[in-house]
Design a protein around this motif. Structure first.
Motif, PDB file in Angstrom:
ATOM      1  N   ARG A   1       0.610  -0.907   0.148  1.00 54.23           N
ATOM      2  CA  ARG A   1      -0.061   0.178   0.076  1.00 54.23           C
ATOM      3  C   ARG A   1       0.775   1.380  -0.298  1.00 54.23           C
ATOM      4  O   ARG A   1       1.829   1.319   0.507  1.00 54.23           O
ATOM      5  CB  ARG A   1      -0.842   0.109   1.313  1.00 54.23           C
TER       6      ARG A   1
ATOM      7  N   GLU B   1      -1.893  -1.107  -3.901  1.00 54.76           N
ATOM      8  CA  GLU B   1      -3.174  -0.409  -3.390  1.00 54.76           C
ATOM      9  C   GLU B   1      -2.675   0.915  -3.074  1.00 54.76           C
ATOM     10  O   GLU B   1      -1.696   1.286  -2.471  1.00 54.76           O
ATOM     11  CB  GLU B   1      -3.813  -1.018  -2.161  1.00 54.76           C
TER      12      GLU B   1
ATOM     13  N   VAL C   1      -9.613   3.735  -1.381  1.00 49.88           N
ATOM     14  CA  VAL C   1      -8.761   2.853  -1.747  1.00 49.88           C
ATOM     15  C   VAL C   1      -8.701   2.551  -3.114  1.00 49.88           C
ATOM     16  O   VAL C   1      -9.962   2.238  -3.692  1.00 49.88           O
ATOM     17  CB  VAL C   1      -8.553   1.559  -0.842  1.00 49.88           C
TER      18      VAL C   1
ATOM     19  N   GLN D   1      -7.334   0.290  -6.383  1.00 50.53           N
ATOM     20  CA  GLN D   1      -6.147  -0.737  -7.051  1.00 50.53           C
ATOM     21  C   GLN D   1      -5.494  -0.105  -7.985  1.00 50.53           C
ATOM     22  O   GLN D   1      -6.233   0.702  -8.965  1.00 50.53           O
ATOM     23  CB  GLN D   1      -7.211  -1.861  -7.601  1.00 50.53           C
TER      24      GLN D   1
END
Ligand code: SAH
Length: 242
Positions: free
Chosen positions: A5, A41, A49, A51
């Protein structure tokens, strides 16, 4: 599937393609050695959030294609944790763990017995908070408020608690007789505790003194125990919470 992330900087576009730079680019390309085609992410710290797919990666800049986006509304109830400044190690711990627990904001407080932190340590705080949020997949980044003297602490329309080892009421008893508010502030003392002038400021700010049991806890333990208990009370540790 758990993915790496990253936080998108607030000034970067959030549609089509975006760019990571600075520490995030370094982390992706140099530390994790991810390159074109990697699935990641992206978090914006404001509930979204995305992708993403890496298109090109260098040490300084990473281009990412944004794919699916999901947004979660902010929590209905907000905890502002207001710890008095502590020495570096204890305060870092409070910032990191309170972020993991999902507090809404962190407000460092200057009381009479707290030690001032060196400027370069204060400058590290945003990164500590961001890294903790990233690591635990937080949808919302806690707001890091500028340090404020205890004498200037006004609770506004919310409820305010002050942890004190010899308060007349236990936190458990207080919570049992109260309804969770939308805004809750929790003040925690420094290593050396509150002095009489601080107690005057706490009263003037309208904070309710509460006790966390019979043992005298280290300041960082008190802050984090209270954060966990209050987050549970506010519903921010439910599975559906953000
Ligand atoms: N004045 C004391 C203790 C300081 S503990 C001394 O020096 O001996 C540091 C801070 O942690 C306190 O100011 C208080 O905010 C919190 N704290 C520690 N133990 C607590 C308890 N049992 N209940 C509520 N707050 C506590």
């Amino acid at each position: 599937m758990s993915r790496h992330r990253f936080f998108v900087a607030p000034d970067q576009p959030l549609a089509g393609e975006t760019v990571l730079d600075g520490e995030e680019a370094h982390h992706l390309s140099t530390v994790l050695r991810l390159g074109p085609g990697a699935a990641i992410e992206l978090l914006d710290g404001q509930g979204s959030v995305y992708q993403g797919e890496v298109l090109a990666a260098s040490r300084r800049q990473v281009r990412v294609r944004l794919l699916e986006q999901r947004w979660q509304p902010p929590p209905a109830r907000r905890l502002i944790l207001a710890p008095a400044l502590l020495k570096k190690k204890g305060f870092d711990l409070v910032l990191q763990k309170a972020t993991e627990l999902g507090v809404h904001a962190l407000l460092p407080v200057l009381s009479h017995r707290c030690v001032a932190q060196a400027k370069d340590e204060v400058a590290r705080w945003p990164r500590l908070v961001r890294e903790a949020a990233k690591q635990c997949g937080a949808r919302y980044l806690p707001e890091l408020l500028p340090p404020r003297p205890l004498a200037d602490l006004a609770v506004g329309r919310g409820l305010g608690l002050a942890l004190h080892e010899s308060a007349g009421e236990d936190l458990a008893a207080f919570l049992a007789r109260s309804a969770p508010p939308a805004d809750l502030l929790c003040l925690v003392g420094p290593e050396g505790g509150w002095d009489p002038e601080d107690m005057g400021d706490i009263r003037a700010a309208g904070l309710v003194p509460v006790r966390l049991g019979p043992r005298i806890l280290r300041a960082e333990t008190a802050a984090l125990a209270a954060a966990a208990i209050l987050q549970l009370w506010l519903g921010n540790l439910d599975s559906g919470a953000v």
